[in-house]
Design a protein around this motif. Structure first.
Motif, PDB file in Angstrom:
ATOM      1  N   ALA A  98       0.827  -1.211   0.000  1.00  0.00           N
ATOM      2  CA  ALA A  98       0.000   0.000   0.000  1.00  0.00           C
ATOM      3  C   ALA A  98       0.856   1.254   0.000  1.00  0.00           C
ATOM      4  O   ALA A  98       0.563   2.221  -0.729  1.00  0.00           O
ATOM      5  CB  ALA A  98      -0.931  -0.021   1.215  1.00  0.00           C
ATOM      6  N   GLN A  99       1.926   1.268   0.792  1.00  0.00           N
ATOM      7  CA  GLN A  99       2.806   2.439   0.797  1.00  0.00           C
ATOM      8  C   GLN A  99       3.533   2.604  -0.529  1.00  0.00           C
ATOM      9  O   GLN A  99       3.749   3.722  -0.998  1.00  0.00           O
ATOM     10  CB  GLN A  99       3.805   2.315   1.948  1.00  0.00           C
ATOM     11  CG  GLN A  99       3.196   2.500   3.322  1.00  0.00           C
ATOM     12  CD  GLN A  99       4.254   2.683   4.398  1.00  0.00           C
ATOM     13  OE1 GLN A  99       5.443   2.779   4.114  1.00  0.00           O
ATOM     14  NE2 GLN A  99       3.822   2.736   5.650  1.00  0.00           N
ATOM     15  N   HIS A 100       3.919   1.480  -1.138  1.00  0.00           N
ATOM     16  CA  HIS A 100       4.569   1.562  -2.447  1.00  0.00           C
ATOM     17  C   HIS A 100       3.622   2.139  -3.493  1.00  0.00           C
ATOM     18  O   HIS A 100       4.018   2.933  -4.342  1.00  0.00           O
ATOM     19  CB  HIS A 100       5.049   0.179  -2.857  1.00  0.00           C
ATOM     20  CG  HIS A 100       5.764   0.139  -4.162  1.00  0.00           C
ATOM     21  ND1 HIS A 100       6.920   0.838  -4.396  1.00  0.00           N
ATOM     22  CD2 HIS A 100       5.480  -0.498  -5.322  1.00  0.00           C
ATOM     23  CE1 HIS A 100       7.328   0.629  -5.631  1.00  0.00           C
ATOM     24  NE2 HIS A 100       6.461  -0.174  -6.216  1.00  0.00           N
ATOM     25  N   LYS A 101       2.355   1.759  -3.429  1.00  0.00           N
ATOM     26  CA  LYS A 101       1.364   2.286  -4.363  1.00  0.00           C
ATOM     27  C   LYS A 101       1.130   3.772  -4.134  1.00  0.00           C
ATOM     28  O   LYS A 101       0.985   4.548  -5.088  1.00  0.00           O
ATOM     29  CB  LYS A 101       0.055   1.506  -4.192  1.00  0.00           C
ATOM     30  CG  LYS A 101      -0.997   1.843  -5.232  1.00  0.00           C
ATOM     31  CD  LYS A 101      -2.196   0.936  -5.080  1.00  0.00           C
ATOM     32  CE  LYS A 101      -3.245   1.250  -6.149  1.00  0.00           C
ATOM     33  NZ  LYS A 101      -4.418   0.346  -6.034  1.00  0.00           N
ATOM     34  N   ARG A 102       1.119   4.210  -2.877  1.00  0.00           N
ATOM     35  CA  ARG A 102       0.938   5.635  -2.590  1.00  0.00           C
ATOM     36  C   ARG A 102       2.127   6.456  -3.078  1.00  0.00           C
ATOM     37  O   ARG A 102       1.964   7.561  -3.599  1.00  0.00           O
ATOM     38  CB  ARG A 102       0.742   5.836  -1.087  1.00  0.00           C
ATOM     39  CG  ARG A 102      -0.568   5.267  -0.568  1.00  0.00           C
ATOM     40  CD  ARG A 102      -0.801   5.639   0.879  1.00  0.00           C
ATOM     41  NE  ARG A 102      -1.905   4.861   1.444  1.00  0.00           N
ATOM     42  CZ  ARG A 102      -1.780   3.967   2.405  1.00  0.00           C
ATOM     43  NH1 ARG A 102      -0.585   3.738   2.934  1.00  0.00           N
ATOM     44  NH2 ARG A 102      -2.817   3.301   2.847  1.00  0.00           N
ATOM     45  N   SER A 103       3.336   5.923  -2.905  1.00  0.00           N
ATOM     46  CA  SER A 103       4.514   6.654  -3.389  1.00  0.00           C
ATOM     47  C   SER A 103       4.495   6.782  -4.907  1.00  0.00           C
ATOM     48  O   SER A 103       4.870   7.825  -5.454  1.00  0.00           O
ATOM     49  CB  SER A 103       5.789   5.948  -2.935  1.00  0.00           C
ATOM     50  OG  SER A 103       5.880   4.649  -3.500  1.00  0.00           O
ATOM     51  N   GLN A 104       4.033   5.753  -5.601  1.00  0.00           N
ATOM     52  CA  GLN A 104       3.919   5.840  -7.052  1.00  0.00           C
ATOM     53  C   GLN A 104       2.866   6.857  -7.457  1.00  0.00           C
ATOM     54  O   GLN A 104       3.045   7.595  -8.424  1.00  0.00           O
ATOM     55  CB  GLN A 104       3.587   4.470  -7.636  1.00  0.00           C
ATOM     56  CG  GLN A 104       4.778   3.545  -7.749  1.00  0.00           C
ATOM     57  CD  GLN A 104       4.461   2.327  -8.584  1.00  0.00           C
ATOM     58  OE1 GLN A 104       3.324   1.894  -8.655  1.00  0.00           O
ATOM     59  NE2 GLN A 104       5.469   1.763  -9.208  1.00  0.00           N
ATOM     60  N   ARG A 105       1.741   6.910  -6.716  1.00  0.00           N
ATOM     61  CA  ARG A 105       0.702   7.881  -7.036  1.00  0.00           C
ATOM     62  C   ARG A 105       1.205   9.306  -6.800  1.00  0.00           C
ATOM     63  O   ARG A 105       0.945  10.207  -7.612  1.00  0.00           O
ATOM     64  CB  ARG A 105      -0.548   7.618  -6.196  1.00  0.00           C
ATOM     65  CG  ARG A 105      -1.687   8.579  -6.511  1.00  0.00           C
ATOM     66  CD  ARG A 105      -2.864   8.375  -5.614  1.00  0.00           C
ATOM     67  NE  ARG A 105      -3.467   7.068  -5.807  1.00  0.00           N
ATOM     68  CZ  ARG A 105      -3.373   6.072  -4.943  1.00  0.00           C
ATOM     69  NH1 ARG A 105      -2.707   6.234  -3.812  1.00  0.00           N
ATOM     70  NH2 ARG A 105      -3.949   4.918  -5.188  1.00  0.00           N
ATOM     71  N   GLU A 106       1.909   9.526  -5.699  1.00  0.00           N
ATOM     72  CA  GLU A 106       2.437  10.865  -5.440  1.00  0.00           C
ATOM     73  C   GLU A 106       3.455  11.270  -6.501  1.00  0.00           C
ATOM     74  O   GLU A 106       3.497  12.422  -6.928  1.00  0.00           O
ATOM     75  CB  GLU A 106       3.087  10.895  -4.052  1.00  0.00           C
ATOM     76  CG  GLU A 106       2.088  10.736  -2.904  1.00  0.00           C
ATOM     77  CD  GLU A 106       2.777  10.653  -1.557  1.00  0.00           C
ATOM     78  OE1 GLU A 106       4.047  10.686  -1.539  1.00  0.00           O
ATOM     79  OE2 GLU A 106       2.080  10.561  -0.529  1.00  0.00           O
ATOM     80  N   ARG A 107       4.290  10.318  -6.934  1.00  0.00           N
ATOM     81  CA  ARG A 107       5.250  10.607  -7.988  1.00  0.00           C
ATOM     82  C   ARG A 107       4.539  10.965  -9.294  1.00  0.00           C
ATOM     83  O   ARG A 107       4.959  11.854 -10.031  1.00  0.00           O
ATOM     84  CB  ARG A 107       6.153   9.398  -8.183  1.00  0.00           C
ATOM     85  CG  ARG A 107       7.387   9.656  -9.018  1.00  0.00           C
ATOM     86  CD  ARG A 107       8.179   8.375  -9.201  1.00  0.00           C
ATOM     87  NE  ARG A 107       8.363   7.665  -7.936  1.00  0.00           N
ATOM     88  CZ  ARG A 107       8.809   6.436  -7.837  1.00  0.00           C
ATOM     89  NH1 ARG A 107       9.096   5.742  -8.938  1.00  0.00           N
ATOM     90  NH2 ARG A 107       8.971   5.880  -6.656  1.00  0.00           N
ATOM     91  N   CYS A 108       3.434  10.256  -9.575  1.00  0.00           N
ATOM     92  CA  CYS A 108       2.671  10.541 -10.787  1.00  0.00           C
ATOM     93  C   CYS A 108       1.983  11.896 -10.691  1.00  0.00           C
ATOM     94  O   CYS A 108       1.937  12.645 -11.672  1.00  0.00           O
ATOM     95  CB  CYS A 108       1.656   9.430 -11.027  1.00  0.00           C
ATOM     96  SG  CYS A 108       0.647   9.638 -12.509  1.00  0.00           S
ATOM     97  N   GLU A 109       1.442  12.233  -9.517  1.00  0.00           N
ATOM     98  CA  GLU A 109       0.760  13.516  -9.355  1.00  0.00           C
ATOM     99  C   GLU A 109       1.734  14.691  -9.447  1.00  0.00           C
ATOM    100  O   GLU A 109       1.350  15.782  -9.855  1.00  0.00           O
ATOM    101  CB  GLU A 109       0.029  13.543  -8.013  1.00  0.00           C
ATOM    102  CG  GLU A 109      -1.174  12.613  -7.961  1.00  0.00           C
ATOM    103  CD  GLU A 109      -1.841  12.625  -6.605  1.00  0.00           C
ATOM    104  OE1 GLU A 109      -1.280  13.275  -5.688  1.00  0.00           O
ATOM    105  OE2 GLU A 109      -2.907  11.997  -6.463  1.00  0.00           O
TER     106      GLU A 109
END
Length: 281
Positions: A170-181
């Motif tokens: 879940a944290q890895h997915k959030r970091s990817q989303r923040e990087r994309c945003e």
């Protein structure tokens, strides 16, 4: 008078070519690349022949065999309807996620809870509020420290390992989303655009969940399973500097029996280093 054979009186006698000319013509026909010859070649020789013919600007003679069309490529009415339903479902999930994020940001007591919180994290937050939670900190080489909250009264090693897998993903997915945003404003994409609301694809399990896999300035994601990771990596109690035997009692040993207290700090270590060649079955 000499005898004349039928061969000498043949009208095609004068038009016959010399043996050397016939040999040259036969050699030329043999050197011409055709699709019929390509089908008889192995794959490596076929690619080499096509590459050499392309470099010499020579055409490939013959009739090319048509490829069979993949039936999945053909857009039938049913596939079009399924694609439309899938797109509608993704749009509904994206809009629901945005609305939940807005609601959590408006409530001050819930502002620190992520909108995509998992069931494991939610049960941990409820256990913290009720005062019956067990908090474990898991250090990772080159990555952020995981905070694992277990809601069980006497948790065992099995739910701890499951919680580590779920929370790290879940944290890895959030970091990817923040990087994309962060990349979207640089591309000139508005906040309310459809591309911004699309969910971020993430691997089901990657090596980055255990240790940092950053090489040469970017991340190399090796697709591995958690079953493989737990066979190669173990947990070490930082407070006591002792490895944790997760095979004790077939994985049913409680954390207290393994010497893990509340607010203990663990870290990932290679299993071969502390247990030799023994791996988890």
């Amino acid at each position: 008078m000499g005898r004349h054979t039928n061969r000498d009186r043949s009208p095609f006698r004068g038009s016959q070519m010399e043996p050397s000319i016939r040999k040259e013509k036969r050699t030329e026909r043999r050197n011409v690349l055709t699709y019929k010859k390509l089908r008889k070649m192995p794959l490596n020789l076929r690619k080499q022949a096509v590459r050499e013919a392309r470099n010499r600007n020579e055409p490939i003679l013959g009739k090319k065999k048509k490829r069979k069309m993949n039936p999945r490529v053909v857009k039938t009415a049913r596939r079009l309807r399924n694609d439309f339903d899938r797109a509608e479902h993704k749009a509904m999930l994206a809009s629901t996620s945005e609305e939940l994020r807005r609601i959590l940001q408006d409530v001050e007591t819930l502002s620190d809870i992520p909108h995509d919180i998992t069931n494991t994290e939610l049960r941990g937050e409820i256990a913290i509020a009720e005062g019956r939670a067990t908090t474990i900190y898991v250090q990772r080489d080159g990555l952020s420290t995981l905070t694992v909250v277990l809601p069980q009264h006497e948790p065992t090693i099995a739910p701890l390992k499951r919680a580590i897998a779920l929370i790290s993903r879940a944290q890895h997915k959030r970091s990817q989303r923040e990087r994309c945003e962060k990349r979207l404003p640089r591309r000139g994409i508005a906040d309310d655009s459809d591309e911004r609301r699309q969910p971020v694809a993430v691997a089901s399990s990657t090596g980055e969940l255990v240790h940092s896999a950053q090489r040469n300035g970017h991340d190399h994601r090796a697709f591995v399973s958690w079953r493989f990771l737990w066979r190669c990596f173990g947990l070490l109690n930082v407070d006591t500097n002792q490895p944790i035997d997760d095979q004790r009692c077939s994985g049913r040993a409680t954390l207290k029996e393994l010497g893990i207290e509340n607010a203990a700090t663990l870290k990932f270590v290679h299993r071969v280093k502390y247990f030799g060649r023994q791996r988890q079955s």
